[in-house]
Design an enzyme around this catalytic site. Structure first.
Site, PDB file in Angstrom:
ATOM      1  N   HIS A   1       4.569 -46.954 -58.850  1.00  0.00           N
ATOM      2  CA  HIS A   1       3.501 -47.427 -57.981  1.00  0.00           C
ATOM      3  C   HIS A   1       2.296 -46.487 -58.063  1.00  0.00           C
ATOM      4  CE1 HIS A   1       6.360 -49.968 -55.239  1.00  0.00           C
ATOM      5  NE2 HIS A   1       6.407 -50.324 -56.509  1.00  0.00           N
TER       6      HIS A   1
ATOM      7  N   GLU B   1       0.961 -44.415 -55.960  1.00  0.00           N
ATOM      8  CA  GLU B   1       1.171 -43.061 -55.473  1.00  0.00           C
ATOM      9  C   GLU B   1       1.920 -42.216 -56.502  1.00  0.00           C
ATOM     10  OE1 GLU B   1       1.742 -45.875 -51.862  1.00  0.00           O
ATOM     11  OE2 GLU B   1       1.956 -45.931 -54.042  1.00  0.00           O
TER      12      GLU B   1
ATOM     13  N   CYS C   1       5.187 -47.990 -49.744  1.00  0.00           N
ATOM     14  CA  CYS C   1       6.445 -48.701 -49.514  1.00  0.00           C
ATOM     15  C   CYS C   1       7.483 -47.750 -48.918  1.00  0.00           C
ATOM     16  CB  CYS C   1       6.951 -49.320 -50.814  1.00  0.00           C
ATOM     17  SG  CYS C   1       7.369 -48.111 -52.098  1.00  0.00           S
TER      18      CYS C   1
ATOM     19  N   CYS D   1       7.776 -44.900 -51.930  1.00  0.00           N
ATOM     20  CA  CYS D   1       6.621 -44.009 -52.100  1.00  0.00           C
ATOM     21  C   CYS D   1       6.420 -43.134 -50.873  1.00  0.00           C
ATOM     22  CB  CYS D   1       5.362 -44.837 -52.371  1.00  0.00           C
ATOM     23  SG  CYS D   1       5.367 -45.611 -54.008  1.00  0.00           S
TER      24      CYS D   1
END
Length: 386
Positions: free
Chosen positions: A55, A57, A84, A93
């Site tokens: 993702h 991040e 998330c 994350c």
């Protein structure tokens, strides 16, 4: 500079990064992340490149140079969508952010996905991290409107699109045709009209009368006496009515590339045999669906609801409905739409298939002026924001 202004600067960068994932991140949302040190220097940034991979991040932290890692404990992480908090194809994350020891997180908006919905923010706060939510929230929600509609309304985001001739109004007393573009006096616009980003083109209040007009006087008269046409009548000498220019045709192909599926009615398919591809743009061709009262083969559906149910099951988050008039009107009547995009040419014809009847309470979100004019509408929100 105030903290709010600083936060907006870095959130805009998040949005810029997020758009890079438009094609490959689906069905996941587009997300961008920026890591800023205490002294205001960007030390890491990233976006969600591809579904199933890291993702935003994760990619942002991976981009931090080794010599800057010591700055993380006093850094701020900006992310356009709530981190998330669940295990999917990748770990949460929120846990990654906590493990890095950052002091502050700024989120553009809450993730509507049922497995998140505020849980990521809650986990960060429970870990003692200062969390700010809602920076450029409108822009962040707009970026992922397809993903959000899919997860909140449990159906794809629906765009109704058609091209029509200039609307001609007949004087009810004399039956004399009048040109609404040139003969209709402009009324003051209730709010500043939008313009295309990066363009010198700006619209005037006259543009509102091109389609249905948000001015009461124009709207009332058009309901009684005006007509715009989207096609020729289907007779033995039928041929398509060409309305789009080569440039606006290219924009249509761009729109197709940005969405998952496209739908036309059976009559349109049989008369015009449309390819419904993105041959004049770059990107994947959308899935083709046909609306018909008597479905007989794969890809044909009897009602708008059936077509949307199929797409939802297939995790397709957006649909463009291109016609014909009866098909478009069926989506309007069912209330199954989120955006209406109308291209209007500067000419008219004596007769043809009339354009669909627009619903009330519309809000103009964009006006693009080329040789033809393209107006985009959304529902007008009530006082509750719904």
């Amino acid at each position: 500079m105030k903290q709010e202004e600083t936060d907006e600067i870095y959130m805009r960068r998040c949005l810029q990064l997020a758009r890079n994932g438009q094609q490959l991140a689906k069905p996941n949302p587009m997300v961008g992340a920026v890591i800023v040190s205490k002294d205001g220097r960007i030390i890491g940034e990233g976006y969600h490149v591809r579904c199933g991979e890291g993702h935003a991040e994760v990619n942002a932290f991976a981009s931090v140079r080794k010599e800057d890692e010591a700055l993380l404990h006093e850094a701020t992480v900006y992310v356009s969508l709530e981190p998330c908090s669940h295990y999917g194809k990748t770990p949460p994350c929120a846990d990654l952010i906590i493990s890095k020891g950052v002091r502050r997180v700024v989120c553009g908006c809450i993730d509507p996905f049922s497995k998140v919905q505020g849980r990521g923010v809650k986990r960060l706060r429970e870990a003692g991290i200062d969390v700010t939510v809602g920076v450029l929230e409108k822009e962040c929600l707009e970026l992922n409107k397809r993903f959000i509609t899919y997860n909140t309304h449990h159906r794809p985001y629906v765009i109704l699109k058609w091209a029509q001739t200039k609307r001609v109004t007949t004087n009810t007393l004399s039956n004399t045709p009048t040109n609404t573009l040139s003969n209709t006096p402009a009324s003051p616009s209730p709010s500043p009209l939008p313009h295309r980003e990066g363009s010198e083109h700006r619209d005037s209040p006259d543009d509102l009368s091109i389609i249905n007009g948000s001015q009461d006087e124009i709207t009332a008269r058009e309901k009684k006496t005006s007509a715009a046409y989207i096609g020729n009548l289907p007779d033995k000498d039928y041929h398509p009515l060409i309305i789009s220019t080569p440039f606006t045709k290219m924009l249509v192909h761009k729109l197709r590339a940005e969405n998952d599926a496209i739908l036309v009615g059976k009559t349109t398919e049989e008369l015009e045999h449309p390819q419904l591809t993105v041959r004049e743009w770059s990107g994947p061709n959308p899935e083709k669906l046909v609306l018909t009262s008597h479905p007989t083969r794969e890809g044909e559906y009897a009602t708008p609801a059936e077509a949307l149910a199929h797409l939802y099951e297939e995790k397709k988050q957006s649909l463009v409905v291109e016609g014909g008039a009866k098909t478009l009107q069926s989506f309007l009547d069912a209330g199954l739409w989120d955006e209406i995009r109308i291209e209007t040419a500067p000419f008219t014809v004596e007769k043809g298939i009339e354009a669909p009847k627009l619903p009330e309470k519309l809000r103009i979100t964009k006006v693009e002026k080329y040789v033809n004019t393209i107006v985009t509408y959304e529902r007008e929100q009530d006082k509750t924001g719904l």
